[in-house]
Design a protein around this motif. Structure first.
Motif, PDB file in Angstrom:
ATOM      1  N   HIS A  29      55.044 120.215 116.688  1.00 52.91           N
ATOM      2  CA  HIS A  29      54.846 120.623 115.184  1.00 52.91           C
ATOM      3  C   HIS A  29      53.672 121.130 114.911  1.00 52.91           C
ATOM      4  O   HIS A  29      52.531 120.135 115.201  1.00 52.91           O
ATOM      5  CB  HIS A  29      55.146 119.399 114.316  1.00 52.91           C
ATOM      6  CG  HIS A  29      56.722 118.713 114.745  1.00 52.91           C
ATOM      7  ND1 HIS A  29      57.728 119.244 114.197  1.00 52.91           N
ATOM      8  CD2 HIS A  29      56.829 117.454 115.165  1.00 52.91           C
ATOM      9  CE1 HIS A  29      58.761 118.456 114.636  1.00 52.91           C
ATOM     10  NE2 HIS A  29      57.960 117.415 115.321  1.00 52.91           N
ATOM     11  N   GLU A  30      53.375 122.147 114.180  1.00 53.75           N
ATOM     12  CA  GLU A  30      52.014 122.657 113.984  1.00 53.75           C
ATOM     13  C   GLU A  30      52.164 123.270 112.649  1.00 53.75           C
ATOM     14  O   GLU A  30      53.309 123.882 112.106  1.00 53.75           O
ATOM     15  CB  GLU A  30      51.500 123.455 114.936  1.00 53.75           C
ATOM     16  CG  GLU A  30      52.029 124.587 115.509  1.00 53.75           C
ATOM     17  CD  GLU A  30      51.416 125.195 116.604  1.00 53.75           C
ATOM     18  OE1 GLU A  30      51.137 126.478 116.483  1.00 53.75           O
ATOM     19  OE2 GLU A  30      51.214 124.784 117.718  1.00 53.75           O
ATOM     20  N   LEU A  31      50.963 123.469 111.852  1.00 57.33           N
ATOM     21  CA  LEU A  31      50.949 124.321 110.657  1.00 57.33           C
ATOM     22  C   LEU A  31      51.260 125.800 110.735  1.00 57.33           C
ATOM     23  O   LEU A  31      50.937 126.256 111.990  1.00 57.33           O
ATOM     24  CB  LEU A  31      49.583 124.120 110.009  1.00 57.33           C
ATOM     25  CG  LEU A  31      49.294 122.592 109.294  1.00 57.33           C
ATOM     26  CD1 LEU A  31      47.875 122.701 108.740  1.00 57.33           C
ATOM     27  CD2 LEU A  31      50.251 122.123 108.278  1.00 57.33           C
ATOM     28  N   GLU A  32      51.743 126.161 110.073  1.00 54.70           N
ATOM     29  CA  GLU A  32      52.327 127.814 110.116  1.00 54.70           C
ATOM     30  C   GLU A  32      50.769 128.417 109.967  1.00 54.70           C
ATOM     31  O   GLU A  32      49.835 127.973 109.180  1.00 54.70           O
ATOM     32  CB  GLU A  32      53.071 128.180 108.830  1.00 54.70           C
ATOM     33  CG  GLU A  32      54.417 127.826 108.978  1.00 54.70           C
ATOM     34  CD  GLU A  32      55.029 128.538 110.124  1.00 54.70           C
ATOM     35  OE1 GLU A  32      55.021 129.820 110.187  1.00 54.70           O
ATOM     36  OE2 GLU A  32      55.896 127.891 110.863  1.00 54.70           O
ATOM     37  N   GLU A  42      44.025 119.499 110.323  1.00 59.62           N
ATOM     38  CA  GLU A  42      44.325 119.550 111.641  1.00 59.62           C
ATOM     39  C   GLU A  42      45.729 120.425 112.076  1.00 59.62           C
ATOM     40  O   GLU A  42      46.476 120.090 111.126  1.00 59.62           O
ATOM     41  CB  GLU A  42      44.351 118.157 112.153  1.00 59.62           C
ATOM     42  CG  GLU A  42      44.426 118.000 113.809  1.00 59.62           C
ATOM     43  CD  GLU A  42      44.629 116.682 114.132  1.00 59.62           C
ATOM     44  OE1 GLU A  42      44.487 115.783 113.322  1.00 59.62           O
ATOM     45  OE2 GLU A  42      44.346 116.534 115.402  1.00 59.62           O
ATOM     46  N   VAL A  43      45.660 121.443 112.751  1.00 55.77           N
ATOM     47  CA  VAL A  43      46.700 122.238 112.992  1.00 55.77           C
ATOM     48  C   VAL A  43      47.874 121.591 113.844  1.00 55.77           C
ATOM     49  O   VAL A  43      48.834 121.717 113.251  1.00 55.77           O
ATOM     50  CB  VAL A  43      46.201 123.528 113.744  1.00 55.77           C
ATOM     51  CG1 VAL A  43      47.537 124.135 114.598  1.00 55.77           C
ATOM     52  CG2 VAL A  43      45.332 124.280 113.411  1.00 55.77           C
ATOM     53  N   LEU A  44      47.600 120.739 114.689  1.00 60.85           N
ATOM     54  CA  LEU A  44      48.752 120.123 115.687  1.00 60.85           C
ATOM     55  C   LEU A  44      49.013 118.794 114.488  1.00 60.85           C
ATOM     56  O   LEU A  44      48.067 118.042 114.298  1.00 60.85           O
ATOM     57  CB  LEU A  44      48.262 119.792 116.984  1.00 60.85           C
ATOM     58  CG  LEU A  44      47.906 120.931 117.844  1.00 60.85           C
ATOM     59  CD1 LEU A  44      47.512 120.354 119.212  1.00 60.85           C
ATOM     60  CD2 LEU A  44      49.131 121.760 118.063  1.00 60.85           C
ATOM     61  N   LEU A  45      50.334 118.472 114.232  1.00 61.00           N
ATOM     62  CA  LEU A  45      50.703 117.572 113.764  1.00 61.00           C
ATOM     63  C   LEU A  45      51.150 116.347 114.646  1.00 61.00           C
ATOM     64  O   LEU A  45      51.492 115.111 114.002  1.00 61.00           O
ATOM     65  CB  LEU A  45      51.811 118.124 112.756  1.00 61.00           C
ATOM     66  CG  LEU A  45      51.550 119.050 111.923  1.00 61.00           C
ATOM     67  CD1 LEU A  45      52.905 119.432 111.096  1.00 61.00           C
ATOM     68  CD2 LEU A  45      50.528 118.841 110.920  1.00 61.00           C
ATOM     69  N   GLY A  46      51.275 116.623 115.889  1.00 65.40           N
ATOM     70  CA  GLY A  46      51.308 115.528 116.780  1.00 65.40           C
ATOM     71  C   GLY A  46      53.029 115.030 116.813  1.00 65.40           C
ATOM     72  O   GLY A  46      53.844 115.625 116.153  1.00 65.40           O
ATOM     73  N   TYR A  47      53.238 114.522 118.132  1.00 69.34           N
ATOM     74  CA  TYR A  47      54.436 114.014 118.222  1.00 69.34           C
ATOM     75  C   TYR A  47      54.866 112.752 117.413  1.00 69.34           C
ATOM     76  O   TYR A  47      54.071 111.925 117.459  1.00 69.34           O
ATOM     77  CB  TYR A  47      54.725 113.576 119.835  1.00 69.34           C
ATOM     78  CG  TYR A  47      55.141 114.701 120.800  1.00 69.34           C
ATOM     79  CD1 TYR A  47      55.711 115.897 120.638  1.00 69.34           C
ATOM     80  CD2 TYR A  47      54.283 114.896 121.886  1.00 69.34           C
ATOM     81  CE1 TYR A  47      55.913 117.017 121.383  1.00 69.34           C
ATOM     82  CE2 TYR A  47      54.423 116.022 122.946  1.00 69.34           C
ATOM     83  CZ  TYR A  47      55.276 116.840 122.462  1.00 69.34           C
ATOM     84  OH  TYR A  47      55.288 118.096 123.316  1.00 69.34           O
ATOM     85  N   ASN A  48      56.154 112.498 117.109  1.00 65.02           N
ATOM     86  CA  ASN A  48      56.533 111.312 116.584  1.00 65.02           C
ATOM     87  C   ASN A  48      56.992 110.407 117.679  1.00 65.02           C
ATOM     88  O   ASN A  48      57.080 110.956 118.712  1.00 65.02           O
ATOM     89  CB  ASN A  48      57.685 111.418 115.537  1.00 65.02           C
ATOM     90  CG  ASN A  48      58.899 112.266 116.046  1.00 65.02           C
ATOM     91  OD1 ASN A  48      59.188 111.937 117.075  1.00 65.02           O
ATOM     92  ND2 ASN A  48      59.448 112.763 115.017  1.00 65.02           N
ATOM     93  N   GLU A  49      57.406 109.208 117.413  1.00 66.23           N
ATOM     94  CA  GLU A  49      57.575 108.187 118.231  1.00 66.23           C
ATOM     95  C   GLU A  49      58.766 108.892 119.452  1.00 66.23           C
ATOM     96  O   GLU A  49      58.356 108.786 120.395  1.00 66.23           O
ATOM     97  CB  GLU A  49      57.972 106.781 117.814  1.00 66.23           C
ATOM     98  CG  GLU A  49      57.730 105.907 118.843  1.00 66.23           C
ATOM     99  CD  GLU A  49      58.225 104.554 118.370  1.00 66.23           C
ATOM    100  OE1 GLU A  49      58.045 104.153 117.381  1.00 66.23           O
ATOM    101  OE2 GLU A  49      58.857 103.837 119.382  1.00 66.23           O
ATOM    102  N   GLU A  50      59.877 109.261 118.841  1.00 69.80           N
ATOM    103  CA  GLU A  50      60.921 109.567 119.355  1.00 69.80           C
ATOM    104  C   GLU A  50      60.574 110.837 120.255  1.00 69.80           C
ATOM    105  O   GLU A  50      61.029 110.735 121.665  1.00 69.80           O
ATOM    106  CB  GLU A  50      62.034 109.986 118.738  1.00 69.80           C
ATOM    107  CG  GLU A  50      63.304 110.079 119.398  1.00 69.80           C
ATOM    108  CD  GLU A  50      64.300 110.801 118.387  1.00 69.80           C
ATOM    109  OE1 GLU A  50      64.301 110.683 117.047  1.00 69.80           O
ATOM    110  OE2 GLU A  50      65.311 111.328 118.933  1.00 69.80           O
ATOM    111  N   GLU A  51      59.781 111.819 119.828  1.00 76.64           N
ATOM    112  CA  GLU A  51      59.419 113.111 120.494  1.00 76.64           C
ATOM    113  C   GLU A  51      58.742 112.630 121.819  1.00 76.64           C
ATOM    114  O   GLU A  51      58.816 113.056 122.975  1.00 76.64           O
ATOM    115  CB  GLU A  51      58.993 113.988 119.650  1.00 76.64           C
ATOM    116  CG  GLU A  51      59.814 114.644 118.600  1.00 76.64           C
ATOM    117  CD  GLU A  51      59.132 115.201 117.641  1.00 76.64           C
ATOM    118  OE1 GLU A  51      59.830 116.134 116.959  1.00 76.64           O
ATOM    119  OE2 GLU A  51      57.803 115.056 117.321  1.00 76.64           O
ATOM    120  N   ALA A  52      57.894 111.682 121.709  1.00 76.98           N
ATOM    121  CA  ALA A  52      56.853 111.398 122.564  1.00 76.98           C
ATOM    122  C   ALA A  52      57.733 110.644 123.650  1.00 76.98           C
ATOM    123  O   ALA A  52      57.397 110.972 124.936  1.00 76.98           O
ATOM    124  CB  ALA A  52      55.631 110.441 122.069  1.00 76.98           C
TER     125      ALA A  52
END
Lengths: 598, 367
Positions: free
Chosen positions: A155-158, A168-178
């Protein structure tokens, strides 16, 4: 029971079969053609194979092991090993074929192998049967891949949203995605070999996949105390060699590291989780110049080994280039502070606002410390060499970024040209966009030649940065107040190098243009300032092309003096600096403890 | 005068024993007084091995549980996993699976005809049926890459789509096999000698069949209409028309008749499958097989194999490996307890003959 005459005679009808031609193949005169997907003996394309060993991992008969091939040289991103199949164990299920990340291992239509020597049934596909290439049958390409080639999107900001702030541009993975992304890994360790620090990548990815983030963090801190930083801005050579990357998208190693470290949100918690073994003080003292990635790394691990470590940092914050060079939308300030705070808890002492050469001399340092590590980084920008370069409106990217990260106001106006093609140029351009300017990047060569990270280039374009490749600046034009008004540049064509090197740009005569600008930002590289080193020492150490020459322990020609980071390695990225710092720990330990034993 | 009892050991290496097991016979003259089955000659601990392997790695193991008919094992394991995980299987894959299962049934019945005839000394029949079975193996080779061990049905669907023009070749083979049936009838089923040997031999009384745990053709040969494909349809059997033949003789002959009719039913089923098979996906991909965790749960699934109801009990503890896989095949009952019962009173020469009629498969008993 009546006599069943029909039932007695019926079987004799079989005699008529005697007049029909036989169905059987007359082996060995005649051979049966095998089916197109027949699962026969293995063939491995040695050039395509990277020796990741996934075939050996999936083999449920343990029929495959990975061994060295004599006389076969391999490049980086390759374990140098190749599979050897024990045909006495193999059951030709071809799971190895379907799982092969590169598609190099396939089965052939050959199925006859006769030998009196039982050892000869152990053979190396591709080495012992080069002719197999012509007889391929069961191939991985035909089926669906067994592995997962698609990366879990980040996920990242438009782009339009990003330029409004330094969020911060990158919003990071959530737990499930990671967990899902981590589960794509085959655990081959090819990445570990190429990582400058040799981080335990498969191990921490496996921990994430198994839902044990704390174990992942502990593994990361084992040889990288700036894991969180690397999880955001690492140049991630690991991903370029990832086995999955050969036919799919490489595992998002950097982001997974970022995910694991981001689950720990304060220094106390890091201490609780990492809980490293700290050796009792050994009475030795080490001084480090510069609290950048290499200095911090060395200081952290030296502290754990019982050394008394002091870092001399000229600025008010630790972090060096990652603090002052990387914009906050890529690496937020609190992230660096958290990591440095943890290191200070582990015994690292940092003297801020202390510039060696001004506030303290190297000789004075040497009186306090038995060994000194220089990790000052490249902070002095190269000049563009253009007329008008030193006037108002012409700024240097590193200074610009440093000022922005220090919350100082920089006036750049609304029309900016950045000159350069590296990550610093892109950073300067993206920061300028966030300050509201229209931004153009002028770069001498083609876009594909830009040394900047492709993701950064894409990010810049998403944010509306215009990239003008094959453009060479000629002159900065000033107005009557000696302020930058416009930039004159020429378009260039690429001339192939007859010796096979990369093509060179050559100005197209007459194709000159002038663009109006409010600021010109130079970003064509930096060098180090070695003025703090006294002449007699400078004469002893070797400096080549701006870099101090060191041995494999980061030691200079002056035994007590070590160097690390940008000033000692050409890669000039955070992870290489961390690797230098890690090596320096071993070098310094060796040096000090050896002189103690004399 | 009462004849003296003698002990005979039949097997473990005996061509009539259909694998490696031993039957200890107490005989008086050539009549069996007591039969004791002994297994343990080819235990390979497949169930235990699977506990040390990932889910995907278990598939090359299960197909080795039964050499003549490996596919119900693959299908059972796949379906058990799918049931625990709730994984959808594409419709096309289900049709392909049924085609494979029925082709396997034809191949197995070909082997059975050969074995049944061979055990009474009629050696032309095995030459024919095992030769004709090879035409089915040719199809398997083309479809799966392997003639005997297919490794083709796995969790989520099947491993590869049908090759170009495959169904035409299946239909051609079916026509050939169907045309061979009159030859088989003349040589075996209408053969007065076979009828004489088979009728009244190896009786499984109808009222005992269920109690003794008999399944498959032996159960239907005792007049009980039981077939998993109809009673608890799996894959797409509920969309296909076929009958479940039964016969009331309770003897070897009845069981032979049942199989003979089922042979034609299978040919019809495969033709319907080819006609109805939809286009589309053949495999709902599982995640990375090295890290794939099946959620905790358990499932008992069963198929109608050529030898009868074939069950798999699979337990997952949520890890990358099965916690437990228990295989319950028909041969376990047919080859151990049932054989001991129905051999009593039979002739020594009929032991292999009766074993063949039950579809005894020692590799499957021991696993």
């Amino acid at each position: 029971m009546a006599f069943d005459i029909k039932g007695v005679l019926a079987p004799f009808s079989a005699l008529k079969q005697g007049t029909k031609p036989p169905h059987t193949v007359r082996y060995p005169k005649e051979k049966k053609e095998t089916a197109a997907r027949y699962r026969g003996l293995h063939f491995n394309d040695l050039e395509e194979c990277i020796g990741c060993g996934t075939c050996a991992t999936i083999c449920q008969n343990a029929a495959i092991d990975m061994i060295h091939v004599d006389g076969f040289e391999t490049n980086s991103g390759d374990s140098g090993l190749r599979p050897r199949v024990d045909n006495g164990r193999c059951c030709w299920c071809a799971l190895c074929v379907d799982v092969c990340p590169t598609g190099s291992l396939n089965l052939t239509k050959d199925y006859v192998y006769v030998s009196e020597d039982p050892d000869s049934f152990l053979w190396m596909p591709g080495v012992d049967n080069p002719e197999g290439k012509e007889n391929l049958s069961f191939q991985s390409a035909e089926g669906k891949p067994l592995l997962e080639y698609e990366r879990i999107p980040m996920h990242e900001l438009e782009g339009t949203e990003r330029v409004k702030s330094f969020a911060e541009v990158l919003l990071g993975y959530n737990e499930e995605e990671a967990r899902k992304e981590a589960a794509r890994c085959v655990g081959c360790s090819i990445c570990t070999d190429i990582c400058p620090v040799h981080m335990h990548i498969p191990e921490y990815i496996n921990a994430i996949a198994n839902g044990d983030d704390e174990a992942a963090v502990k593994i990361i801190y084992d040889n990288n105390p700036l894991g969180e930083t690397c999880g955001k801005v690492c140049t991630r050579r690991c991903e370029t060699v990832c086995a999955i990357g050969h036919r799919g998208e490489p595992i998002a190693i950097r982001w997974l590291k970022g995910y694991a470290t981001s689950t720990v949100n304060n220094a106390d918690l890091i201490e609780k989780i990492v809980n490293p073994e700290i050796l009792p003080p050994n009475g030795h003292s080490v001084g480090i110049i510069g609290a950048g990635p290499s200095g911090l790394t060395a200081a952290y691990y030296l502290s754990l080994r019982g050394f008394n470590v002091t870092i001399y940092e000229s600025k008010s914050h630790a972090g060096g280039m990652i603090m002052y060079g990387i914009p906050k939308y890529r690496l937020p300030l609190d992230s660096i502070d958290k990591q440095v705070e943890y290191m200070e808890k582990m015994g690292v002492k940092i003297k801020y606002n202390t510039k060696v050469g001004k506030d303290i001399t190297l000789e004075e340092m040497k009186q306090h410390h038995e060994a000194i590590l220089i990790g000052i980084g490249f902070e002095v920008p190269y000049e563009l060499g253009l007329v008008g370069e030193n006037e108002e409106g012409s700024i240097q990217a590193v200074n610009f970024l440093r000022n922005i990260n220090s919350d100082r106001h920089v006036e750049i106006g609304d029309k900016v040209v950045v000159i350069g093609g590296g990550n610093v140029a892109i950073d300067a351009a993206r920061v300028s966009r966030r300050l509201g300017a229209d931004v153009t990047i002028l770069y001498r060569r083609r876009v594909e030649d830009m040394p900047a990270d492709w993701e950064e280039i894409e990010g810049a374009e998403d944010e509306g940065v215009h990239i003008h490749p094959q453009a060479i600046p000629l002159e900065i034009i000033l107005d009557e107040n000696k302020k930058v008004k416009a930039l004159k540049y020429a378009n260039a064509e690429m001339i192939p190098d007859p010796e096979g090197g990369r093509p060179r740009p050559k100005i197209i005569e007459g194709d000159e243009h002038i663009i109006e600008v409010t600021s010109v930002i130079g970003a064509i590289g930096q060098s180090a300032d070695y003025n703090f080193i006294p002449e007699d020492i400078k004469n002893q150490i070797e400096i080549k092309r701006g870099r101090i020459i060191v041995n494999e322990d980061q030691q200079t020609n002056v035994p007590w003096l070590f160097a690390s980071g940008d000033i000692a390695n050409r890669r000039a990225d955070a992870i290489s600096a961390i690797a230098d710092g890690y090596r320096a720990v071993k070098g310094i330990e060796k040096f000090i403890l050896k002189s103690e034993n004399k | 005068m009462r004849e003296k009892e003698t002990t005979i050991y039949l097997g473990p290496q005996h061509p009539g024993i259909t694998g490696n097991m031993m039957v200890k016979l107490k005989v008086a003259g050539d009549t069996i007084v007591k039969a004791e089955t002994h297994v343990g000659y080819l235990h390979r601990a497949f169930e235990k091995l699977m506990e040390q392997r990932t889910w995907t790695q278990s598939f090359p193991i299960v197909c080795r549980i039964c050499v003549p008919e490996p596919d119900p094992n693959e299908e059972n394991l796949a379906r058990a996993i799918e049931e625990i995980e709730g994984r959808e299987v594409p419709e096309r894959a289900k049709y392909i699976r049924v085609m494979v299962l029925e082709l396997a049934r034809l191949a197995t019945y070909g082997l059975w005809m050969g074995g049944q005839s061979g055990s009474m000394g009629l050696y032309t029949m095995p030459q024919w049926t095992i030769g004709d079975r090879d035409y089915i193996l040719d199809l398997f080779e083309e479809l799966t890459g392997g003639r005997v061990y297919h490794m083709y049905i796995w969790a989520g669907g099947v491993r590869r789509d049908l090759p170009e023009g495959f169904t035409d070749r299946v239909l051609k083979t079916l026509d050939y096999l169907e045309n061979r049936l009159p030859d088989y009838d003349n040589l075996l089923f209408n053969n007065a000698l076979f009828q004489k040997r088979a009728q009244g031999v190896g009786i499984i009384p109808k009222d005992k069949a269920i109690e003794w745990g008999v399944v498959g053709p032996p159960l239907r040969g005792s007049g009980i209409k039981h077939d998993v494909r109809i009673d608890e349809p799996y894959e797409v059997y509920d969309k296909l028309n076929f009958i479940v033949p039964t016969s009331d003789g309770c003897d070897v002959w009845s069981r032979a008749l049942v199989r003979r009719q089922e042979y034609e039913q299978s040919i019809s089923i495969i033709r319907q499958v080819i006609e109805k098979m939809p286009k589309g996906d053949y495999y709902n991909k599982i995640p990375n097989p090295l890290t794939w965790q099946v959620p905790p749960g358990e499932a008992y699934v069963k198929t109608e194999s050529a030898r009868g109801e074939f069950g798999y009990y699979v337990v997952s503890d949520g890890s990358i490996k099965p916690r437990r896989v228990h295989v319950r095949g028909p041969a376990y009952v047919h080859g151990v307890s049932l054989l001991e019962k129905i051999l009593v009173g039979a002739n020594i020469a009929d032991v292999s003959f009766i074993m063949n009629s039950l579809g005894t498969c020692p590799p499957e008993i021991e696993r």
